[in-house]
Design a protein around this motif. Structure first.
Motif, PDB file in Angstrom:
ATOM      1  N   ALA A 147       1.404  -1.545   0.203  1.00 14.14           N
ATOM      2  CA  ALA A 147       0.366   0.060  -0.347  1.00 14.14           C
ATOM      3  C   ALA A 147       0.508   1.237  -0.056  1.00 14.14           C
ATOM      4  O   ALA A 147       2.109   1.454   0.823  1.00 14.14           O
ATOM      5  CB  ALA A 147      -0.831  -0.254   1.370  1.00 14.14           C
ATOM      6  N   LEU A 148       1.057   2.264  -1.032  1.00 13.49           N
ATOM      7  CA  LEU A 148       0.854   3.280  -1.484  1.00 13.49           C
ATOM      8  C   LEU A 148       0.545   4.610  -0.211  1.00 13.49           C
ATOM      9  O   LEU A 148      -0.808   4.842   0.081  1.00 13.49           O
ATOM     10  CB  LEU A 148       1.168   3.651  -2.233  1.00 13.49           C
ATOM     11  CG  LEU A 148       2.438   4.865  -3.037  1.00 13.49           C
ATOM     12  CD1 LEU A 148       3.514   4.719  -2.481  1.00 13.49           C
ATOM     13  CD2 LEU A 148       2.180   5.338  -4.405  1.00 13.49           C
ATOM     14  N   VAL A 149       1.038   5.081   0.226  1.00 15.51           N
ATOM     15  CA  VAL A 149       0.233   6.204   1.910  1.00 15.51           C
ATOM     16  C   VAL A 149       0.360   7.696   1.262  1.00 15.51           C
ATOM     17  O   VAL A 149       2.140   7.480   1.288  1.00 15.51           O
ATOM     18  CB  VAL A 149       0.546   6.002   2.919  1.00 15.51           C
ATOM     19  CG1 VAL A 149       0.211   6.858   4.315  1.00 15.51           C
ATOM     20  CG2 VAL A 149      -0.108   3.970   3.325  1.00 15.51           C
ATOM     21  N   GLY A 150      -0.312   8.368   1.281  1.00 11.78           N
ATOM     22  CA  GLY A 150      -0.238   9.848   1.328  1.00 11.78           C
ATOM     23  C   GLY A 150       1.042  10.721   2.172  1.00 11.78           C
ATOM     24  O   GLY A 150       0.844   9.796   3.093  1.00 11.78           O
ATOM     25  N   GLU A 151       1.656  11.271   1.503  1.00  9.83           N
ATOM     26  CA  GLU A 151       2.550  11.490   2.426  1.00  9.83           C
ATOM     27  C   GLU A 151       2.360  12.569   3.665  1.00  9.83           C
ATOM     28  O   GLU A 151       2.613  12.356   4.800  1.00  9.83           O
ATOM     29  CB  GLU A 151       3.444  13.126   2.340  1.00  9.83           C
ATOM     30  CG  GLU A 151       4.739  13.960   2.737  1.00  9.83           C
ATOM     31  CD  GLU A 151       5.847  14.261   1.800  1.00  9.83           C
ATOM     32  OE1 GLU A 151       6.255  15.559   1.852  1.00  9.83           O
ATOM     33  OE2 GLU A 151       4.896  15.777   0.821  1.00  9.83           O
ATOM     34  N   ALA A 195       0.703  10.012   6.287  1.00 12.48           N
ATOM     35  CA  ALA A 195       2.242   9.226   6.673  1.00 12.48           C
ATOM     36  C   ALA A 195       2.798  10.242   8.273  1.00 12.48           C
ATOM     37  O   ALA A 195       2.408   9.022   9.656  1.00 12.48           O
ATOM     38  CB  ALA A 195       2.674   9.014   6.009  1.00 12.48           C
ATOM     39  N   ARG A 196       3.189  11.338   8.051  1.00 10.79           N
ATOM     40  CA  ARG A 196       3.172  12.319   8.997  1.00 10.79           C
ATOM     41  C   ARG A 196       3.447  12.315   9.933  1.00 10.79           C
ATOM     42  O   ARG A 196       2.533  12.125  11.258  1.00 10.79           O
ATOM     43  CB  ARG A 196       3.569  13.619   8.486  1.00 10.79           C
ATOM     44  CG  ARG A 196       4.110  14.464   9.476  1.00 10.79           C
ATOM     45  CD  ARG A 196       4.646  16.188   8.986  1.00 10.79           C
ATOM     46  NE  ARG A 196       4.856  15.795   7.332  1.00 10.79           N
ATOM     47  CZ  ARG A 196       4.868  15.718   6.476  1.00 10.79           C
ATOM     48  NH1 ARG A 196       2.735  16.628   6.461  1.00 10.79           N
ATOM     49  NH2 ARG A 196       5.737  16.161   4.936  1.00 10.79           N
ATOM     50  N   LEU A 211       3.419   7.330  10.681  1.00  7.06           N
ATOM     51  CA  LEU A 211       3.424   6.015   9.412  1.00  7.06           C
ATOM     52  C   LEU A 211       4.439   5.695   8.345  1.00  7.06           C
ATOM     53  O   LEU A 211       5.137   7.246   8.579  1.00  7.06           O
ATOM     54  CB  LEU A 211       2.009   5.601   8.492  1.00  7.06           C
ATOM     55  CG  LEU A 211       1.149   4.891   9.690  1.00  7.06           C
ATOM     56  CD1 LEU A 211      -0.096   4.987   8.575  1.00  7.06           C
ATOM     57  CD2 LEU A 211       1.332   3.804  10.138  1.00  7.06           C
ATOM     58  N   ALA A 212       5.633   5.401   8.469  1.00  7.23           N
ATOM     59  CA  ALA A 212       6.987   5.004   7.806  1.00  7.23           C
ATOM     60  C   ALA A 212       6.333   3.625   6.738  1.00  7.23           C
ATOM     61  O   ALA A 212       5.903   2.702   7.098  1.00  7.23           O
ATOM     62  CB  ALA A 212       7.758   4.894   8.479  1.00  7.23           C
ATOM     63  N   GLY A 252       5.503   2.305   0.704  1.00  7.87           N
ATOM     64  CA  GLY A 252       6.217   4.013   1.017  1.00  7.87           C
ATOM     65  C   GLY A 252       5.126   4.867   0.670  1.00  7.87           C
ATOM     66  O   GLY A 252       4.061   4.703   0.929  1.00  7.87           O
ATOM     67  N   THR A 253       5.339   6.501   0.779  1.00  5.09           N
ATOM     68  CA  THR A 253       4.298   7.094   1.600  1.00  5.09           C
ATOM     69  C   THR A 253       4.850   8.292   0.054  1.00  5.09           C
ATOM     70  O   THR A 253       6.032   8.092  -0.737  1.00  5.09           O
ATOM     71  CB  THR A 253       5.224   8.004   2.588  1.00  5.09           C
ATOM     72  OG1 THR A 253       6.784   8.688   2.333  1.00  5.09           O
ATOM     73  CG2 THR A 253       5.122   7.634   3.556  1.00  5.09           C
ATOM     74  N   TYR A 254       3.778   8.938  -0.444  1.00  2.00           N
ATOM     75  CA  TYR A 254       3.295  10.088  -1.556  1.00  2.00           C
ATOM     76  C   TYR A 254       3.352  11.365  -1.479  1.00  2.00           C
ATOM     77  O   TYR A 254       2.505  11.218  -1.031  1.00  2.00           O
ATOM     78  CB  TYR A 254       3.256   8.732  -3.092  1.00  2.00           C
ATOM     79  CG  TYR A 254       1.238   9.418  -2.629  1.00  2.00           C
ATOM     80  CD1 TYR A 254       1.352  10.241  -3.719  1.00  2.00           C
ATOM     81  CD2 TYR A 254       0.581   8.228  -1.748  1.00  2.00           C
ATOM     82  CE1 TYR A 254      -0.383   9.689  -2.787  1.00  2.00           C
ATOM     83  CE2 TYR A 254      -0.717   8.135  -1.444  1.00  2.00           C
ATOM     84  CZ  TYR A 254      -1.231   9.314  -2.203  1.00  2.00           C
ATOM     85  OH  TYR A 254      -2.381   9.465  -1.833  1.00  2.00           O
TER      86      TYR A 254
END
Length: 997
Positions: free
Chosen positions: A139-143, A146-147, A151-152, A186-188
């Protein structure tokens, strides 16, 4: 006879050439209008396509699958039937996607997390950390998400498919599926959240009750193995460059209609696209062009026919002695007709033929310069009015020579016509009557620019010009007679030449009309250009408006002030929430209105408005350090009450709630350490809510005896506090007493706010005076507004809107709620990296709306494109006036030379003779141009109001209705210079003739 007519043409080749040129201009004007319309329609289409929003370049087919129809919740996420709808349409790039609402990532259940699979996602996001999803379960989580959630890459999250529960208010989302464990790969952040790739899904739209605006992106395998509730699948078609092209708009519209029909025939398939909206806007722009071009083309063609009528008539008067000889010889009528008209008709016909080509070439050149890359698309349809214009020119030439065709020999030898004045007056009266009739239809019709109303501007210009000639030439004659009595022979001879020369009145009317057409065209162009500037600037609100992701009002104000502490280029603004009693408008940091906001021209001084919107108010209680202490006495009514403080940092650290928890009966001191208040904070409000109880409501008495504020809080004065209806305030011997009755479920509490704002809140308004209006949704209770200043329009909101102080709305907000659409308004001095500076203060830019971009789009719309033809018409009108003057002077030259030479022989001095030769026509041109300006303004006043200068659906803004005087004077001045030079050079030529020995 043909050879004789050709010999006559060669003998007077200068006059014939000028007449041919005038005929060329007449037919070229008739050809240029439809030819320009073809070019303008192509330019409108090209401009709208080029400036179209990404949503207007996409289409999408959707299908929703509910787990009710699939108990396993794991049905495939493909729907091949959609290929029948979209995939057979060439010129589009297609992307598949699917999404499921889920809970488990966020604490709130007021909105779901969007779990999304989208084809090609890794090419359109920037990976901030980690990598793109590759394996099942990634899964790709928004920047920002995540902050916020800590999350990392490598962390594990669990998402459960959810379904909306409509029984709660507001609706909530309830988990229904089996948890799906995912690994954060990752984050995006999106490379460009506005690019066409994202289609119409609004993935990055966030806000209260909507979500974070950052979906969780995963791959096809992960979403397919997840137990789902409602799965929304889609295929997006993104138009490739050149697909939406000006030469295939009709085919594209037909394809969209076919796709709509096909989707209706398929079960559970929905098709949507904003491309039809783009096509409709193109059609609207073309419709505006089809109205604006004829408005100036009709008077131009009438002016051309009037010019030919006048110049041919002057030429025929100069040849009367020749025609008298022909009549004296007793020639047959057709021979006399041919000798009288052949010279003029050949010149007019030759000019008409050349005008067809010239008109198209003129438009081609204009289109190449104005609309590069679009082209004029020459077509035979542009020549559809050329035969009519040619016939009109020939008829005007014949009518102008009617006297020479029918007069006796004595009549032809007479230098001053003895008859015909009544017929001329009758013809002019007919023109005036037609002008009145068409003007009345224009003023009374719902659609004035249809039918005969289209001729109203042209007939008004011509009628006013003829009336002016009738009125002014007698005055010139009186002036000439007076000058003669005073011995000023030069001025007297010039004036008498103007007032008593046969046809001088018509020449004066023509010059007036030429200047009026140019002035009218300039009026339209200038008024429209200023209107587009108002639409772009006042309609946007400032030079540039950034919409940021939802934040609290205090956070917005503090961030903008941190980026621009001196108030030189930025201002915080928030749209007023819509409501039945809430007018549209904005809450702004009003002290920056004068430097940042676009302001209506005739509005009051923005600094004065700021002082009215932000009068001095009492300071709220301020805590000076991180420790918050409250001495409270609580008398229970049988169930517990909870007390919460709403606080805002005075150092730009944001807002927060301090929950003291359940109040203990008796007198107690409550102490808490609040990091938000480390550098000081403001008490916005106290909230008292009910605890758990068996009864519907909870009552109690709370006495606030002390707060450790820097200045003692005004607790003993209930007037310094404002409660909601759930609390009744009174003075206790040593504090503020609140008798409270609130619901036991804690959903609604009693709010008590310090009086730190004027109340009702001051409001500047535009439109009708707004009374009994409130702002709802920003405070515990509706906030009443009171009008203190009237505006022509509220920037970015229009002529029926309100403007209030954002700082006061923030103070009244009580709890730190996010604003739904916070904005940052910028002026031209804003630095290029303003978005990065705002991001450093915690504001994330969601969209950017520069006024310059809006203006560029308006400049490509139908009205702006069509009005370029008005400038072409102004040039052609000036050339027609100059050509008519040149031919008139050429015809007059021989007769005037004879008259003045005879006067010189009889003793007329050189000085008066020079004045009479040099200044006759320059004075005529000067007076005619001045009158032409007045005629243009009068015609504009009577007809300009109906022109669709701002489009067919103009915005609700105070758009200018009058041109700037400088614009009209510049157009008329250009015509004056050209005609003045023609008159001056002709006068010098005449002077040389009479001074020859």
């Amino acid at each position: 006879m043909i050879s004789l007519v050709l010999a006559m043409l060669w003998r007077r080749r200068g006059q014939a050439g000028t007449l041919a040129l005038l005929s060329l201009l007449a037919v070229a004007s008739a050809v240029a209008a439809p030819a320009y319309l073809i070019a303008a329609e192509r330019a409108v289409a090209a401009g709208q396509i080029e400036t179209a929003a990404t949503s207007e370049l996409t289409m999408v087919t959707r299908r929703s699958l509910d787990s009710i129809d699939d108990p396993s919740g794991r049905a495939g996420i493909d729907f091949p039937d959609a290929g029948k709808v979209l995939l057979n349409l060439n010129g589009f790039t297609y992307y598949h996607s699917a999404e499921v609402p889920a809970v488990g990532l966020e604490k709130s259940i007021e909105f779901p997390t969007r779990a999304v699979y989208r084809q090609g996602i890794c090419d359109h996001v920037r990976i901030v950390s980690g990598r793109c999803p590759a394996a099942e379960g990634d899964a790709l989580v928004g920047e920002d998400t995540a902050r916020r959630l800590g999350l990392a890459a490598g962390d594990v999250i669990a998402l459960r498919a959810a379904r909306q529960n409509d029984l709660t208010n507001p609706p909530t989302w309830t988990a229904e599926g089996v948890p799906k464990t995912m690994t954060v790969s990752g984050t995006y952040r999106p490379v460009d959240s506005t690019e066409a790739y994202w289609g119409l899904h609004g993935y990055f739209v966030g806000g209260p009750g909507i979500g974070s605006g950052e979906p969780v992106f995963t791959n096809h395998e992960t979403l397919e193995t997840m137990q789902r509730t409602v799965t929304t699948m889609a295929i997006d078609g993104i138009a490739e460059p050149g697909t939406i092209d000006i030469d295939r708009l009709d085919q594209l519209r037909a394809d969209l209609v076919r796709i709509n029909t096909t989707s209706d025939d398929l079960d559970q398939i929905q098709f949507s696209s904003a491309i039809p909206r783009l096509l409709d806007r193109i059609d609207e722009g073309r419709a505006a062009a089809r109205l604006l071009v004829p408005v100036i083309a009709v008077p131009l063609v009438l002016l051309a026919c009037f010019t030919i009528y006048l110049t041919v008539g002057y030429g025929a008067e100069g040849r009367q002695s020749e025609l008298a000889v022909v009549a004296l010889r007793g020639t047959r009528w057709w021979t006399r007709w041919w000798l009288a008209t052949g010279e003029s008709l050949i010149a007019v016909l030759a000019g008409a033929v050349a005008g067809c080509l010239t008109g198209q070439l003129l438009v081609n050149a204009a289109a190449a310069a104005l609309f590069p890359g679009v082209g004029a698309d020459p077509a035979f349809s542009s020549l559809r009015y050329a035969p009519l214009a040619a016939v009109a020119a020939l008829v005007a030439a014949v009518v102008a020579q009617r006297r020479q065709l029918t007069s006796s020999v004595a009549g032809l030898l007479r230098r001053t016509p003895a008859t015909g004045r009544r017929r001329v007056a009758a013809a002019e009266a007919v023109v005036v009557v037609l002008a009145i009739a068409t003007g009345a239809q224009y003023a009374l019709a719902d659609e004035p620019l249809t039918g005969v109303g289209m001729f109203a501007p042209a007939l008004l210009v011509l009628a006013l010009a003829l009336v002016a000639a009738r009125a002014l030439l007698p005055l010139v004659n009186r002036g000439a007679v007076a000058a003669l009595h005073r011995g000023r022979l030069g001025f007297a001879l010039a004036g008498l030449q103007l007032s008593r020369r046969p046809g001088a009145g018509r020449l004066f009317a023509l010059l007036v009309a030429a200047a009026a057409v140019a002035g009218y065209a300039a009026s339209a162009v200038d008024t429209a250009a200023r209107g587009r500037e108002v639409e772009a600037m006042l309609g946007t609100g400032a030079d540039r408006v950034l919409t940021v992701n939802p934040v609290t009002k205090r956070k917005l104000i503090d961030a903008v002030r941190a980026v621009d502490p001196d108030g030189r280029f930025a201002m915080a603004a928030v749209k007023l929430p819509a409501g039945a009693q809430t007018p549209p408008g904005y809450a702004v940091d009003s002290e920056r209105l004068a430097t940042v906001a676009a302001w209506p021209e005739d509005g009051p001084d923005p600094d004065d408005v700021h002082r009215l919107l932000h009068p001095r108010a009492a300071d709220p209680p301020l805590f000076t350090g991180p420790e918050i202490t409250a001495d409270i006495t609580y008398t229970s009514g049988g169930a517990p009450l909870r007390l919460t403080f709403s606080l805002s940092s005075t150092a730009g650290l944001g807002d927060g709630l301090l929950q003291l928890g359940e109040l203990r009966p008796g007198t107690h001191t409550y102490r808490h350490q609040v990091a938000l208040c480390a550098q000081g904070c403001r008490l916005n409000a106290l909230s008292i809510t009910g605890g758990d109880a068996d009864t519907p409501t909870v009552s109690g008495q709370v006495v606030i005896r002390g707060l450790n504020t820097g200045q003692p809080a005004p607790l003993t004065d209930p007037a310094r506090w404002r409660p909601t209806e759930e609390a009744r305030l009174s003075a206790a011997p040593d504090g503020l007493r609140a008798d409270v009755t609130v619901p036991a479920d804690g959903a609604v509490g009693a709010w008590i706010q310090p009086v730190a704002t004027p109340y009702p809140v001051p409001m500047a308004y535009a439109g009708r005076e707004l009374n009994d209006v409130t702002v709802t949704g920003v405070a515990p209770a509706p906030v009443p507004l009171t009008p203190v200043a009237a505006l022509p329009a509220v920037p970015a909101a229009g002529r029926q809107a309100a403007l209030v102080e954002l700082d006061y709305l923030d103070v009244l907000s009580a709890e730190p709620k996010e604003a739904s659409e916070p904005q940052v308004w910028l002026n031209a001095a804003a630095p290029a990296d303003i978005a990065d500076r705002l991001a450093g203060q915690g504001l994330s830019v969601a969209s950017d709306a520069p006024a310059a971009t809006v203006r560029a789009g308006l400049d490509r719309q139908g009205p702006a494109v069509a009005l370029w033809f008005h400038l072409i018409a102004a040039v052609l009108a000036g050339l027609l006036g100059a050509g008519a003057l040149a031919l008139t002077v050429a015809v007059d030259r021989t007769r005037r030379a004879e008259d003045l030479t005879a006067l010189r022989i009889q003793g007329l001095r050189r000085g008066p003779a020079s004045q009479a030769t040099l200044w006759t026509y320059p004075v005529l041109v000067t007076i005619a141009t001045g009158v032409g300006v007045l005629v243009a303004l009068a015609a504009w006043r009577l007809t300009g109001w109906a022109l669709p200068l701002a489009g067919l659906t103009p915005p609700d803004l105070p758009l200018p209705t009058w041109p700037r005087p400088s614009a009209v004077l510049a157009a008329a001045g250009t015509v004056l210079v050209v005609e003045f030079l023609v008159a001056l050079f002709s006068g010098r030529n005449l002077r040389r003739r009479i001074e020859r020995p």
